[in-house]
Design a protein around this motif. Structure first.
Motif, PDB file in Angstrom:
ATOM      1  N   ARG A 177      20.006 -34.826  16.929  1.00 18.49           N
ATOM      2  CA  ARG A 177      18.689 -35.309  17.344  1.00 18.49           C
ATOM      3  C   ARG A 177      18.352 -36.574  16.577  1.00 18.49           C
ATOM      4  NH1 ARG A 177      15.607 -31.604  20.460  1.00 18.49           N
ATOM      5  NH2 ARG A 177      16.771 -29.656  20.697  1.00 18.49           N
ATOM      6  N   SER A 178      18.155 -37.636  17.319  1.00 23.82           N
ATOM      7  CA  SER A 178      17.798 -38.926  16.740  1.00 23.82           C
ATOM      8  C   SER A 178      16.310 -39.171  16.929  1.00 23.82           C
ATOM      9  CB  SER A 178      18.607 -40.030  17.426  1.00 23.82           C
ATOM     10  OG  SER A 178      18.230 -41.299  16.964  1.00 23.82           O
ATOM     11  N   ASN A 179      15.618 -39.561  15.836  1.00 22.69           N
ATOM     12  CA  ASN A 179      14.182 -39.856  15.874  1.00 22.69           C
ATOM     13  C   ASN A 179      13.358 -38.683  16.401  1.00 22.69           C
ATOM     14  OD1 ASN A 179      14.300 -42.570  14.866  1.00 22.69           O
ATOM     15  ND2 ASN A 179      15.106 -43.208  16.855  1.00 22.69           N
ATOM     16  N   ALA A 180      13.780 -37.468  16.052  1.00 20.17           N
ATOM     17  CA  ALA A 180      13.021 -36.275  16.415  1.00 20.17           C
ATOM     18  C   ALA A 180      11.880 -36.073  15.431  1.00 20.17           C
ATOM     19  CB  ALA A 180      13.937 -35.053  16.427  1.00 20.17           C
ATOM     20  N   MET A 181      10.965 -35.175  15.781  1.00 20.09           N
ATOM     21  CA  MET A 181       9.877 -34.804  14.897  1.00 20.09           C
ATOM     22  C   MET A 181      10.222 -33.488  14.212  1.00 20.09           C
ATOM     23  SD  MET A 181       7.825 -35.812  18.076  1.00 20.09           S
ATOM     24  CE  MET A 181       9.465 -36.206  18.646  1.00 20.09           C
ATOM     25  N   SER A 182       9.695 -33.257  13.037  1.00 23.86           N
ATOM     26  CA  SER A 182       9.960 -32.003  12.330  1.00 23.86           C
ATOM     27  C   SER A 182       8.660 -31.423  11.799  1.00 23.86           C
ATOM     28  CB  SER A 182      10.944 -32.230  11.176  1.00 23.86           C
ATOM     29  OG  SER A 182      10.448 -33.182  10.266  1.00 23.86           O
ATOM     30  N   LEU A 183       8.579 -30.102  11.813  1.00 22.45           N
ATOM     31  CA  LEU A 183       7.424 -29.376  11.304  1.00 22.45           C
ATOM     32  C   LEU A 183       7.902 -28.109  10.619  1.00 22.45           C
ATOM     33  CD1 LEU A 183       4.790 -29.521  14.205  1.00 22.45           C
ATOM     34  CD2 LEU A 183       4.593 -30.599  11.972  1.00 22.45           C
ATOM     35  N   LEU A 184       7.098 -27.629   9.687  1.00 23.24           N
ATOM     36  CA  LEU A 184       7.360 -26.359   9.016  1.00 23.24           C
ATOM     37  C   LEU A 184       6.086 -25.536   9.081  1.00 23.24           C
ATOM     38  CD1 LEU A 184       9.562 -24.836   7.530  1.00 23.24           C
ATOM     39  CD2 LEU A 184       8.840 -25.929   5.412  1.00 23.24           C
ATOM     40  N   ILE A 185       6.108 -24.472   9.885  1.00 23.36           N
ATOM     41  CA  ILE A 185       4.926 -23.642  10.107  1.00 23.36           C
ATOM     42  C   ILE A 185       5.310 -22.183   9.917  1.00 23.36           C
ATOM     43  CG2 ILE A 185       3.107 -22.982  11.733  1.00 23.36           C
ATOM     44  CD1 ILE A 185       3.571 -25.636  13.174  1.00 23.36           C
ATOM     45  N   ASN A 186       4.577 -21.475   9.075  1.00 28.82           N
ATOM     46  CA  ASN A 186       4.872 -20.057   8.807  1.00 28.82           C
ATOM     47  C   ASN A 186       6.322 -19.848   8.397  1.00 28.82           C
ATOM     48  OD1 ASN A 186       2.287 -19.166   9.251  1.00 28.82           O
ATOM     49  ND2 ASN A 186       2.665 -18.559  11.366  1.00 28.82           N
ATOM     50  N   ASN A 187       6.831 -20.781   7.613  1.00 25.45           N
ATOM     51  CA  ASN A 187       8.199 -20.730   7.113  1.00 25.45           C
ATOM     52  C   ASN A 187       9.231 -20.785   8.237  1.00 25.45           C
ATOM     53  OD1 ASN A 187       9.467 -20.899   4.609  1.00 25.45           O
ATOM     54  ND2 ASN A 187      10.119 -18.762   4.666  1.00 25.45           N
ATOM     55  N   CYS A 188       8.836 -21.331   9.378  1.00 28.31           N
ATOM     56  CA  CYS A 188       9.762 -21.630  10.462  1.00 28.31           C
ATOM     57  C   CYS A 188       9.919 -23.143  10.553  1.00 28.31           C
ATOM     58  CB  CYS A 188       9.257 -21.086  11.795  1.00 28.31           C
ATOM     59  SG  CYS A 188       9.483 -19.309  12.004  1.00 28.31           S
ATOM     60  N   LEU A 189      11.152 -23.596  10.570  1.00 29.29           N
ATOM     61  CA  LEU A 189      11.458 -25.024  10.605  1.00 29.29           C
ATOM     62  C   LEU A 189      11.691 -25.443  12.050  1.00 29.29           C
ATOM     63  CD1 LEU A 189      12.179 -27.673   9.084  1.00 29.29           C
ATOM     64  CD2 LEU A 189      14.526 -26.793   8.916  1.00 29.29           C
ATOM     65  N   TYR A 190      10.923 -26.440  12.506  1.00 28.08           N
ATOM     66  CA  TYR A 190      11.017 -26.917  13.888  1.00 28.08           C
ATOM     67  C   TYR A 190      11.591 -28.336  13.919  1.00 28.08           C
ATOM     68  CZ  TYR A 190       7.955 -23.063  15.330  1.00 28.08           C
ATOM     69  OH  TYR A 190       7.419 -21.826  15.581  1.00 28.08           O
ATOM     70  N   SER A 191      12.491 -28.577  14.873  1.00 26.73           N
ATOM     71  CA  SER A 191      12.946 -29.925  15.200  1.00 26.73           C
ATOM     72  C   SER A 191      12.581 -30.162  16.655  1.00 26.73           C
ATOM     73  CB  SER A 191      14.456 -30.060  14.985  1.00 26.73           C
ATOM     74  OG  SER A 191      14.876 -31.394  15.227  1.00 26.73           O
ATOM     75  N   LEU A 192      11.762 -31.179  16.907  1.00 30.68           N
ATOM     76  CA  LEU A 192      11.130 -31.346  18.208  1.00 30.68           C
ATOM     77  C   LEU A 192      11.625 -32.595  18.933  1.00 30.68           C
ATOM     78  CD1 LEU A 192       7.508 -30.742  16.859  1.00 30.68           C
ATOM     79  CD2 LEU A 192       8.972 -29.021  17.901  1.00 30.68           C
ATOM     80  N   PHE A 193      12.182 -32.397  20.126  1.00 30.35           N
ATOM     81  CA  PHE A 193      12.510 -33.474  21.057  1.00 30.35           C
ATOM     82  C   PHE A 193      13.440 -34.522  20.429  1.00 30.35           C
ATOM     83  CE2 PHE A 193       8.272 -31.757  22.187  1.00 30.35           C
ATOM     84  CZ  PHE A 193       8.655 -31.106  23.351  1.00 30.35           C
TER      85      PHE A 193
END
Length: 326
Positions: A177-193
């Motif tokens: 994933r290039s230039n994706a967004m990342s979040l960490l919520i409730n100890n879950c790691l997200y890589s978005l789009f």
């Protein structure tokens, strides 16, 4: 349209209601806040005696060119530029940065650096195994580590621990994933789009890793949306456990609302782009939540043009630019 407006008004009321219990939410760790404590930064830069907490805790940083760092004073909404020679020889074409309230992390190819406001220098911290150009960085307060995710040439996810001063591997993404967004919520790691760099196409999927589980892997989710999803270099943030807002990005002037329970995404009237002539492309991962004097939660972000955007929990935002401070 009337139903959509009613839903937006209801969501705005819920957001405002959420802010009245922010202190309790933070104590129960229901939401993960991507900040880093002064103590952890001191462990890295070894400058505890030099750091003025009252001063540094209100700054964001951005790289203007190979010899200039721009600092933004959050409390005074003003900018200041600093000439710095140590960066010219270390910065690559596709570097990553991550703001903290105490300084700036910079990942150039495989090497991680930290910029200290007090010393006006970049210090080398560690070298990762993989090249994460155009990947993403995020801080994990629970494990006191910095996580670097994917990029143009790898699906790998690596973690640097501030406690042990060591690197460990996390499960890899399903896709680069290039230039994706990342979040960490409730100890879950997200890589978005983001984009698939091998075929140069936008991805309409997200991936998440449950860090609460010992044996885990990234789950791949296809997002349900009425519109064609083309999101990279956007700003992703969340004020709750189940809703993510995605603002701007490359060639995108819309704001989307992603439900993490149903994985449905729709255009949002909250945080709608008030200045259609501008694109808000993120130039670094800036996810810093700040309580103001009234106890209201805000998110501070910065775009390619060094404009600072303050997202408020009531669905509004303000923009500050270097031109305004002159």
């Amino acid at each position: 349209e009337q139903k959509q407006k009613e839903l937006s008004e209801r969501r705005k009321e819920e957001l405002i209601k959420d802010t009245t219990v922010i202190s309790n939410i933070r104590k129960k760790s229901k939401i993960h806040y991507r900040t880093i404590t002064v103590r952890n930064v001191n462990q890295i830069v070894e400058e505890e005696s030099q750091i003025n907490k009252e001063h540094i805790d209100y700054y964001l940083f951005s790289i203007v060119n190979p010899i200039t760092v721009l600092s933004y004073d959050i409390s005074n909404t003003s900018y200041e530029s600093s000439q710095i020679k140590s960066i010219a020889s270390i910065i690559s074409a596709s570097y990553l940065t991550l703001n903290t309230l105490q300084g700036l992390f910079l990942l150039s190819d495989k090497i991680l650096y930290f910029y200290s406001y007090s010393s006006n220098l970049f210090k080398q911290i560690v070298t990762f195994k993989f090249n994460h150009s155009n990947g993403s960085l995020i801080l994990d307060d629970n494990s006191q580590s910095l996580i670097v995710i994917s990029g143009d040439s790898t699906e790998a996810v690596e973690s640097f621990s501030f406690k042990t001063n060591s690197i460990s591997s996390l499960p890899s993404l399903n896709y680069k994933r290039s230039n994706a967004m990342s979040l960490l919520i409730n100890n879950c790691l997200y890589s978005l789009f983001g984009c698939d760099p091998d075929i140069n196409l936008y991805l309409n999927t997200i991936e998440y890793l449950d860090l609460n589980k010992e044996q885990c892997h990234f789950e791949l989710i296809t997002i349900n949306s009425n519109s064609d999803i083309k999101l990279s270099k956007a700003i992703a943030f969340s004020f709750s456990e189940d809703t993510v807002y995605i603002f701007g990005g490359a060639n995108n002037k819309k704001t989307y609302e992603l439900n993490l329970n149903t994985y449905e995404m729709n255009q949002s009237e909250l945080y709608s782009n008030k200045e259609d002539e501008y694109l808000f492309e993120r130039n670094n991962n800036v996810n810093i939540y700040i309580d103001d004097s009234k106890g209201i939660l805000n998110l501070i972000a910065m775009d390619d043009s060094h404009r600072v955007i303050c997202f408020n929990a009531d669905g509004s935002y303000e923009i500050y630019s270097p031109k305004q401070s002159q």
